[in-house]
Design a protein around this motif. Sequence first.
Motif, PDB file in Angstrom:
ATOM      1  N   LEU A 181      43.467   0.767  67.596  1.00 40.92           N
ATOM      2  CA  LEU A 181      44.895   0.452  67.447  1.00 40.92           C
ATOM      3  C   LEU A 181      44.926  -1.083  67.560  1.00 40.92           C
ATOM      4  O   LEU A 181      45.963  -1.726  67.079  1.00 40.92           O
ATOM      5  CB  LEU A 181      45.601   0.870  68.871  1.00 40.92           C
ATOM      6  CG  LEU A 181      45.896   2.575  68.886  1.00 40.92           C
ATOM      7  CD1 LEU A 181      46.250   2.899  70.290  1.00 40.92           C
ATOM      8  CD2 LEU A 181      46.514   2.964  67.701  1.00 40.92           C
ATOM      9  N   GLY A 182      43.856  -1.879  67.894  1.00 36.55           N
ATOM     10  CA  GLY A 182      43.984  -3.281  67.788  1.00 36.55           C
ATOM     11  C   GLY A 182      43.255  -3.915  69.179  1.00 36.55           C
ATOM     12  O   GLY A 182      43.074  -2.788  70.178  1.00 36.55           O
ATOM     13  N   SER A 183      43.051  -5.007  69.455  1.00 39.71           N
ATOM     14  CA  SER A 183      42.688  -5.797  70.406  1.00 39.71           C
ATOM     15  C   SER A 183      43.839  -6.628  71.054  1.00 39.71           C
ATOM     16  O   SER A 183      44.560  -7.094  69.948  1.00 39.71           O
ATOM     17  CB  SER A 183      41.333  -6.440  70.044  1.00 39.71           C
ATOM     18  OG  SER A 183      41.672  -7.404  69.240  1.00 39.71           O
ATOM     19  N   HIS A 184      43.598  -7.401  72.088  1.00 41.82           N
ATOM     20  CA  HIS A 184      44.551  -8.169  72.785  1.00 41.82           C
ATOM     21  C   HIS A 184      43.953  -9.041  73.807  1.00 41.82           C
ATOM     22  O   HIS A 184      42.989  -8.601  74.496  1.00 41.82           O
ATOM     23  CB  HIS A 184      45.620  -7.366  73.309  1.00 41.82           C
ATOM     24  CG  HIS A 184      46.915  -8.402  73.865  1.00 41.82           C
ATOM     25  ND1 HIS A 184      46.743  -8.915  75.017  1.00 41.82           N
ATOM     26  CD2 HIS A 184      47.963  -8.641  73.195  1.00 41.82           C
ATOM     27  CE1 HIS A 184      48.219  -9.401  75.102  1.00 41.82           C
ATOM     28  NE2 HIS A 184      48.848  -9.396  73.932  1.00 41.82           N
ATOM     29  N   GLN A 185      44.305 -10.288  73.642  1.00 40.59           N
ATOM     30  CA  GLN A 185      43.700 -11.200  74.647  1.00 40.59           C
ATOM     31  C   GLN A 185      44.766 -11.920  75.313  1.00 40.59           C
ATOM     32  O   GLN A 185      45.867 -12.502  74.789  1.00 40.59           O
ATOM     33  CB  GLN A 185      42.867 -12.464  74.201  1.00 40.59           C
ATOM     34  CG  GLN A 185      41.655 -11.788  73.237  1.00 40.59           C
ATOM     35  CD  GLN A 185      41.073 -13.008  72.261  1.00 40.59           C
ATOM     36  OE1 GLN A 185      40.169 -13.805  72.747  1.00 40.59           O
ATOM     37  NE2 GLN A 185      41.586 -13.014  71.022  1.00 40.59           N
ATOM     38  N   PHE A 191      50.855  -1.597  70.431  1.00 41.36           N
ATOM     39  CA  PHE A 191      50.297  -1.091  69.417  1.00 41.36           C
ATOM     40  C   PHE A 191      51.188  -0.229  68.872  1.00 41.36           C
ATOM     41  O   PHE A 191      51.565   0.686  69.193  1.00 41.36           O
ATOM     42  CB  PHE A 191      49.040  -0.466  69.513  1.00 41.36           C
ATOM     43  CG  PHE A 191      48.016  -1.540  70.487  1.00 41.36           C
ATOM     44  CD1 PHE A 191      47.597  -2.611  69.741  1.00 41.36           C
ATOM     45  CD2 PHE A 191      47.506  -0.963  71.681  1.00 41.36           C
ATOM     46  CE1 PHE A 191      46.671  -3.542  70.326  1.00 41.36           C
ATOM     47  CE2 PHE A 191      46.677  -2.006  72.144  1.00 41.36           C
ATOM     48  CZ  PHE A 191      46.375  -3.017  71.605  1.00 41.36           C
ATOM     49  N   GLU A 192      51.363  -0.477  67.558  1.00 37.66           N
ATOM     50  CA  GLU A 192      52.438   0.367  66.583  1.00 37.66           C
ATOM     51  C   GLU A 192      51.360   1.503  65.888  1.00 37.66           C
ATOM     52  O   GLU A 192      50.273   0.965  65.222  1.00 37.66           O
ATOM     53  CB  GLU A 192      52.909  -0.393  65.582  1.00 37.66           C
ATOM     54  CG  GLU A 192      54.241  -1.239  66.049  1.00 37.66           C
ATOM     55  CD  GLU A 192      55.263  -0.638  66.447  1.00 37.66           C
ATOM     56  OE1 GLU A 192      55.694   0.607  66.030  1.00 37.66           O
ATOM     57  OE2 GLU A 192      56.142  -1.268  66.851  1.00 37.66           O
ATOM     58  N   LEU A 193      51.674   2.626  66.025  1.00 43.37           N
ATOM     59  CA  LEU A 193      50.554   3.531  65.205  1.00 43.37           C
ATOM     60  C   LEU A 193      50.776   3.782  63.890  1.00 43.37           C
ATOM     61  O   LEU A 193      52.100   3.839  63.247  1.00 43.37           O
ATOM     62  CB  LEU A 193      51.139   5.175  65.760  1.00 43.37           C
ATOM     63  CG  LEU A 193      50.347   5.409  67.085  1.00 43.37           C
ATOM     64  CD1 LEU A 193      50.594   4.740  68.426  1.00 43.37           C
ATOM     65  CD2 LEU A 193      50.502   6.942  67.441  1.00 43.37           C
ATOM     66  N   ARG A 246      32.805  -5.857  60.001  1.00 40.05           N
ATOM     67  CA  ARG A 246      34.081  -6.073  60.541  1.00 40.05           C
ATOM     68  C   ARG A 246      34.618  -4.856  61.222  1.00 40.05           C
ATOM     69  O   ARG A 246      35.210  -4.125  60.372  1.00 40.05           O
ATOM     70  CB  ARG A 246      35.145  -6.856  59.795  1.00 40.05           C
ATOM     71  CG  ARG A 246      34.979  -8.283  59.491  1.00 40.05           C
ATOM     72  CD  ARG A 246      35.747  -8.784  58.277  1.00 40.05           C
ATOM     73  NE  ARG A 246      35.436 -10.012  58.070  1.00 40.05           N
ATOM     74  CZ  ARG A 246      35.961 -11.038  58.601  1.00 40.05           C
ATOM     75  NH1 ARG A 246      36.870 -10.801  59.830  1.00 40.05           N
ATOM     76  NH2 ARG A 246      35.725 -12.361  58.327  1.00 40.05           N
ATOM     77  N   ARG A 247      34.443  -4.500  62.546  1.00 40.13           N
ATOM     78  CA  ARG A 247      34.822  -3.300  63.176  1.00 40.13           C
ATOM     79  C   ARG A 247      35.112  -3.659  64.590  1.00 40.13           C
ATOM     80  O   ARG A 247      34.456  -4.415  65.499  1.00 40.13           O
ATOM     81  CB  ARG A 247      33.976  -2.347  63.050  1.00 40.13           C
ATOM     82  CG  ARG A 247      32.439  -2.433  63.619  1.00 40.13           C
ATOM     83  CD  ARG A 247      31.678  -1.239  63.642  1.00 40.13           C
ATOM     84  NE  ARG A 247      30.247  -1.422  64.258  1.00 40.13           N
ATOM     85  CZ  ARG A 247      29.315  -1.888  63.432  1.00 40.13           C
ATOM     86  NH1 ARG A 247      29.406  -2.003  62.102  1.00 40.13           N
ATOM     87  NH2 ARG A 247      27.913  -1.977  64.096  1.00 40.13           N
ATOM     88  N   GLN A 248      36.295  -2.932  65.257  1.00 38.55           N
ATOM     89  CA  GLN A 248      36.408  -2.869  66.663  1.00 38.55           C
ATOM     90  C   GLN A 248      35.528  -2.257  67.303  1.00 38.55           C
ATOM     91  O   GLN A 248      35.363  -1.008  67.091  1.00 38.55           O
ATOM     92  CB  GLN A 248      37.981  -2.404  66.886  1.00 38.55           C
ATOM     93  CG  GLN A 248      38.439  -2.568  68.126  1.00 38.55           C
ATOM     94  CD  GLN A 248      39.843  -2.244  68.286  1.00 38.55           C
ATOM     95  OE1 GLN A 248      40.644  -2.909  67.843  1.00 38.55           O
ATOM     96  NE2 GLN A 248      39.975  -1.110  69.004  1.00 38.55           N
ATOM     97  N   GLY A 249      34.910  -2.906  68.140  1.00 41.15           N
ATOM     98  CA  GLY A 249      33.947  -2.087  69.244  1.00 41.15           C
ATOM     99  C   GLY A 249      33.062  -2.842  69.862  1.00 41.15           C
ATOM    100  O   GLY A 249      33.137  -4.043  70.151  1.00 41.15           O
ATOM    101  N   VAL A 250      31.868  -2.060  70.327  1.00 43.93           N
ATOM    102  CA  VAL A 250      30.712  -2.904  70.964  1.00 43.93           C
ATOM    103  C   VAL A 250      29.772  -2.486  70.035  1.00 43.93           C
ATOM    104  O   VAL A 250      29.230  -1.307  69.801  1.00 43.93           O
ATOM    105  CB  VAL A 250      30.746  -2.291  72.408  1.00 43.93           C
ATOM    106  CG1 VAL A 250      29.416  -3.178  73.247  1.00 43.93           C
ATOM    107  CG2 VAL A 250      31.822  -2.345  73.056  1.00 43.93           C
TER     108      VAL A 250
END
Length: 333
Positions: free
Chosen positions: A74-78, A95-97, A212-216
């Motif tokens: 969905l995304g990230s936020h700081q 987060f917009e789906l 480029r991917r969201q995660g660990v």
Amino acid sequence: GDEGWTVADRRTTHSTTPVPDGRPVLFADDYGFHYGDVWYRARLTGATGLERVSLSYRTGADGLLMAWLDGVPLGSHQPDGAGDGKGTWTGTAAFELPEDLRAGLRRAAGSGAGEGSKGGEGDAGAVLSVLVRRTQHGQDAYREARGLTSAAFEGASPEVRWRIMGATAPDPVRGPLNNGGLYGERHGWHLPGYDDAGWERVDPAALPGGDRRQGVTWYRTTFRLDVPPEIDASVGLRLDGSPFRGTGAHRVQVFLNGWNLGTYVGGRTGAPHTFVLPNGILRTRAAANTLALAVLSGGGAPSGPGAVRLELLGGAAGGVPVKPVPSPGRRGG
């Protein structure tokens, strides 16, 4: 699965932070997780029509939140700003789906709803996963909440069942602040002796970017130093930062021989940083060292740590002999 995770359904808190009316307590400390990263998983029943998810959270310095729904980022936020002056940063991630995810929820509800079910309540339930870091406290605000504080949903009113997972038992040698709740930390990926033979090999030239991917994403390597005994040498680990600066959240957690040496914070600036590797933890006399990096990336940031290299910070003849610091490896099992 998350069957072994702690159910987050408390209605009272030990924190000075108010609990939103009618909501469960989601504060990490109330479930025994006081430092590092924490994971949340929420099973949403009756989520057909869900359009937007809003997640409010509180962290220490350099906080970060990442969220997924049914495995789709969905995304990230700081958090923005300088915090409250007492070591607490707050933020709300909205987060917009995407349309394909909304369509998937409708299909799942349609296939799972039996005759007579109401509004898709017969569906198997969507799963919201959230990672929040960092949960450390300021000295004068140790009862402030950390982690998620509340969640809100638009377009649907699902029934929500939360679970939480953070750090496991404290490291008996390195102490309770050494490890957080990342999966790799809980399973010893940062420790010497972990069997990483099945991991994918990575060309060092590919480290700066990565996918480029969201995660660990975890990286491990070993190296050997052979500094003459009559020389006192100081060695550092230099992270040059991502070449794609300003593209999103980027954190690199650094472990040397299992010891947590700190976090490189990239993303907005991507400025280089050198970590001093303390002699004793660093084996300099013909001995192997294990370096592990956990890269947290979100919002379009690369999953690589950037260019990484050792550099000599200084050297002198003589010096005081330094005994190796105990650095036990991963136990079997």
